[in-house]
Design an enzyme around this catalytic site. Structure first.
Site, PDB file in Angstrom:
ATOM      1  CB  SER A 140      85.734 -31.520  10.359  1.00  7.66           C
ATOM      2  OG  SER A 140      86.328 -32.043  11.512  1.00  7.66           O
TER       3      SER A 140
ATOM      4  CG  HIS B 137      82.673 -30.386   6.797  1.00  3.88           C
ATOM      5  ND1 HIS B 137      83.904 -30.114   6.249  1.00  3.88           N
ATOM      6  CD2 HIS B 137      82.752 -29.986   8.095  1.00  3.88           C
ATOM      7  CE1 HIS B 137      84.679 -29.579   7.171  1.00  3.88           C
ATOM      8  NE2 HIS B 137      83.994 -29.484   8.294  1.00  3.88           N
TER       9      HIS B 137
ATOM     10  CD  GLU C 290      84.557 -30.373   2.358  1.00  2.71           C
ATOM     11  OE1 GLU C 290      84.740 -30.404   3.588  1.00  2.71           O
ATOM     12  OE2 GLU C 290      85.475 -30.135   1.558  1.00  2.71           O
TER      13      GLU C 290
HETATM   14  N1  CAA Z   1      75.492 -15.701  14.333  1.00  2.00           N
HETATM   15  C1  CAA Z   1      74.979 -14.684  13.616  1.00  2.00           C
HETATM   16  N2  CAA Z   1      75.756 -13.710  13.084  1.00  2.00           N
HETATM   17  C2  CAA Z   1      77.073 -13.756  13.326  1.00  2.00           C
HETATM   18  C3  CAA Z   1      77.685 -14.794  14.066  1.00  2.00           C
HETATM   19  C4  CAA Z   1      76.823 -15.792  14.587  1.00  2.00           C
HETATM   20  N3  CAA Z   1      77.302 -16.828  15.300  1.00  2.00           N
HETATM   21  N4  CAA Z   1      79.032 -14.592  14.108  1.00  2.00           N
HETATM   22  C5  CAA Z   1      79.251 -13.467  13.401  1.00  2.00           C
HETATM   23  N5  CAA Z   1      78.087 -12.970  12.923  1.00  2.00           N
HETATM   24  C6  CAA Z   1      77.887 -11.807  12.063  1.00  2.00           C
HETATM   25  C7  CAA Z   1      78.031 -10.492  12.800  1.00  2.00           C
HETATM   26  O1  CAA Z   1      76.823 -10.092  13.366  1.00  2.00           O
HETATM   27  C8  CAA Z   1      78.486  -9.563  11.693  1.00  2.00           C
HETATM   28  O2  CAA Z   1      77.391  -9.192  10.887  1.00  2.00           O
HETATM   29  P1  CAA Z   1      77.443  -7.848   9.988  1.00  2.00           P
HETATM   30  O3  CAA Z   1      78.709  -7.841   9.221  1.00  2.00           O
HETATM   31  O4  CAA Z   1      76.246  -7.945   9.127  1.00  2.00           O
HETATM   32  O5  CAA Z   1      77.398  -6.743  11.000  1.00  2.00           O
HETATM   33  C9  CAA Z   1      79.337 -10.471  10.809  1.00  2.00           C
HETATM   34  O6  CAA Z   1      78.941 -11.814  11.098  1.00  2.00           O
HETATM   35  C10 CAA Z   1      80.790 -10.290  11.125  1.00  2.00           C
HETATM   36  O7  CAA Z   1      80.999 -10.576  12.512  1.00  2.00           O
HETATM   37  P2  CAA Z   1      81.917  -9.719  13.469  1.00  2.00           P
HETATM   38  O8  CAA Z   1      81.827  -8.264  13.102  1.00  2.00           O
HETATM   39  O9  CAA Z   1      81.588 -10.114  14.870  1.00  2.00           O
HETATM   40  O10 CAA Z   1      83.363 -10.265  13.290  1.00  2.00           O
HETATM   41  P3  CAA Z   1      84.169 -10.515  11.971  1.00  2.00           P
HETATM   42  O11 CAA Z   1      83.952  -9.443  10.975  1.00  2.00           O
HETATM   43  O12 CAA Z   1      85.529 -10.833  12.431  1.00  2.00           O
HETATM   44  O13 CAA Z   1      83.508 -11.844  11.377  1.00  2.00           O
HETATM   45  C11 CAA Z   1      83.504 -14.121  11.100  1.00  2.00           C
HETATM   46  C12 CAA Z   1      83.464 -13.002  12.090  1.00  2.00           C
HETATM   47  C13 CAA Z   1      82.165 -14.224  10.355  1.00  2.00           C
HETATM   48  C14 CAA Z   1      83.722 -15.388  11.902  1.00  2.00           C
HETATM   49  C15 CAA Z   1      84.631 -13.863  10.042  1.00  2.00           C
HETATM   50  O14 CAA Z   1      85.804 -13.492  10.701  1.00  2.00           O
HETATM   51  C16 CAA Z   1      84.948 -15.072   9.207  1.00  2.00           C
HETATM   52  O15 CAA Z   1      84.268 -15.345   8.227  1.00  2.00           O
HETATM   53  N6  CAA Z   1      86.033 -15.786   9.570  1.00  2.00           N
HETATM   54  C17 CAA Z   1      86.424 -17.015   8.901  1.00  2.00           C
HETATM   55  C18 CAA Z   1      85.624 -18.146   9.464  1.00  2.00           C
HETATM   56  C19 CAA Z   1      85.992 -19.451   8.821  1.00  2.00           C
HETATM   57  O16 CAA Z   1      86.909 -19.593   8.043  1.00  2.00           O
HETATM   58  N7  CAA Z   1      85.221 -20.465   9.178  1.00  2.00           N
HETATM   59  C20 CAA Z   1      85.463 -21.812   8.706  1.00  2.00           C
HETATM   60  C21 CAA Z   1      86.338 -22.496   9.659  1.00  2.00           C
HETATM   61  S1  CAA Z   1      86.690 -24.134   9.119  1.00  2.00           S
HETATM   62  C22 CAA Z   1      85.362 -24.999   9.634  1.00  2.00           C
HETATM   63  O17 CAA Z   1      84.457 -24.547  10.253  1.00  2.00           O
HETATM   64  C23 CAA Z   1      85.397 -26.417   9.265  1.00  2.00           C
HETATM   65  C24 CAA Z   1      86.098 -27.317  10.155  1.00  2.00           C
HETATM   66  O18 CAA Z   1      85.839 -28.508  10.023  1.00  2.00           O
HETATM   67  C25 CAA Z   1      87.109 -26.918  11.134  1.00  2.00           C
END
Ligand code: CAA
Length: 286
Positions: free
Chosen positions: A123, A144, A156
């Site tokens: 990352s 990434h 990415e």
């Molecule tokens: N596998 C399968 N499905 C999943 C899942 C997983 N691990 N995690 C969540 N989901 C699905 C849920 O089943 C749900 O599906 P539906 O909407 O179809 O019912 C959907 O995703 C939303 O999940 P939740 O209802 O549990 O919770 P939420 O609405 O808060 O969503 C989230 C969770 C998808 C994580 C959302 O909050 C999100 O997109 N957050 C931002 C995440 C982000 O920015 N990630 C990047 C981080 S930076 C990075 O990763 C890079 C780095 O180098 C640090």
């Protein structure tokens, strides 16, 4: 091997959150996968998280039980790096430590036939520095993925100093074959995403530490105010505070004081409160 049509088996190094996610989406795309970690227990934890994630797709009727089992059967777990030797492409997703990654890449370079693309999910670390221990820096590229990998649509593609153009093209095509959309970054610290995300997270943590607002209001303000799915404190907990600190420290070292990690981030990591994965971070998840 740089032709997408020739890819049958994907190797994944690391069965943590990211490695397991990459193994899962590769198997969901129909590839055979070899997922390797250093201990059987870590490999098993990877399978458990894949199964939990697949269950969510089953609950939503996006997969049926039979398809779930097919995906799981396509993934072979191992603790031996040599078992990746027949893979047609490898994605490394081990810990964010340059020495560890260089050791893995030196071994992969020995194990894998010429021309097999070696990708890293790093990352923030330099693709060029990771590639420098191999005899094939032109075949090393950054892929990434974002967490959670099965849900986040973006990947990415990071271009090292020596990465061949056709390897870059292959990286885009491979990510697209996993049903992801890509963008490209030069091999500069943090690439596009973490260069911009980490200061945002650290500023959210500082705002909380300095009493600007409650953690709930900081997250709510950023969610409703800027239309992002998570505010900075809940996103930091989701990513893992240790990962945020490691990334911030690399950026701080490479790019100077504007990337200094927030004091409270360090304190939380020292206390072992790493976010969702330990049950406590800025919020409690027990
Ligand atoms: N596998 C399968 N499905 C999943 C899942 C997983 N691990 N995690 C969540 N989901 C699905 C849920 O089943 C749900 O599906 P539906 O909407 O179809 O019912 C959907 O995703 C939303 O999940 P939740 O209802 O549990 O919770 P939420 O609405 O808060 O969503 C989230 C969770 C998808 C994580 C959302 O909050 C999100 O997109 N957050 C931002 C995440 C982000 O920015 N990630 C990047 C981080 S930076 C990075 O990763 C890079 C780095 O180098 C640090």
């Amino acid at each position: 091997m740089r032709d997408l049509e020739d890819i049958e088996t994907v190797g994944v190094v690391g069965a943590g959150t990211m490695g397991a996610g990459i193994a899962q989406v590769s198997a969901m795309a129909g590839y055979s996968v070899v997922m390797r970690d250093v201990e059987t227990e870590y490999v098993q934890r990877g399978f458990d998280s894949i199964e939990d994630s697949l269950d969510r797709f089953v609950e939503k009727e996006e997969l049926d039980e039979g398809e779930k089992l097919d995906v799981l059967e396509r993934i072979q777990g191992t603790t031996e790096l040599s078992e990746l030797s027949d893979c047609d492409v490898v994605v490394e997703a081990a810990v964010e430590n340059m020495d560890v990654k260089q050791d893995i890449f030196a071994d992969l370079d020995e194990e894998l036939p010429e021309d097999v693309v070696l990708a890293t999910n790093t990352s923030t670390l330099s693709i060029t520095t990771i590639a420098s221990v191999t005899d094939r820096p032109e075949d090393v590229v950054g892929l990434h993925f974002m967490n959670p990998v099965p849900v986040m649509t973006g990947v990415e593609v990071v271009v090292g100093e020596k990465t061949d153009d056709d390897v870059v093209e292959f990286a885009h095509q491979f990510a697209e074959a996993l049903d992801k959309e890509t963008w490209e970054s030069d091999d500069k610290p943090g690439f596009v995403t973490n260069r911009i995300l980490m200061p945002w997270l650290n500023e959210g943590i500082r705002a909380f530490d300095e009493g600007v607002a409650s953690k709930e209001d900081i997250d709510k303000g950023m969610k409703l105010g800027t239309n992002v799915p998570m505010g900075p404190l809940e996103l930091a907990d989701h990513i893992g505070l240790d990962i945020c600190l490691d990334a911030s420290e690399t950026l701080h070292e490479e790019l100077g004081d504007r990337y200094k990690p927030a004091y409270l981030l360090k304190r939380k990591v020292d206390a072992g409160d790493l976010g969702k994965k330990t049950g406590t971070g800025f919020y409690d998840y027990e």
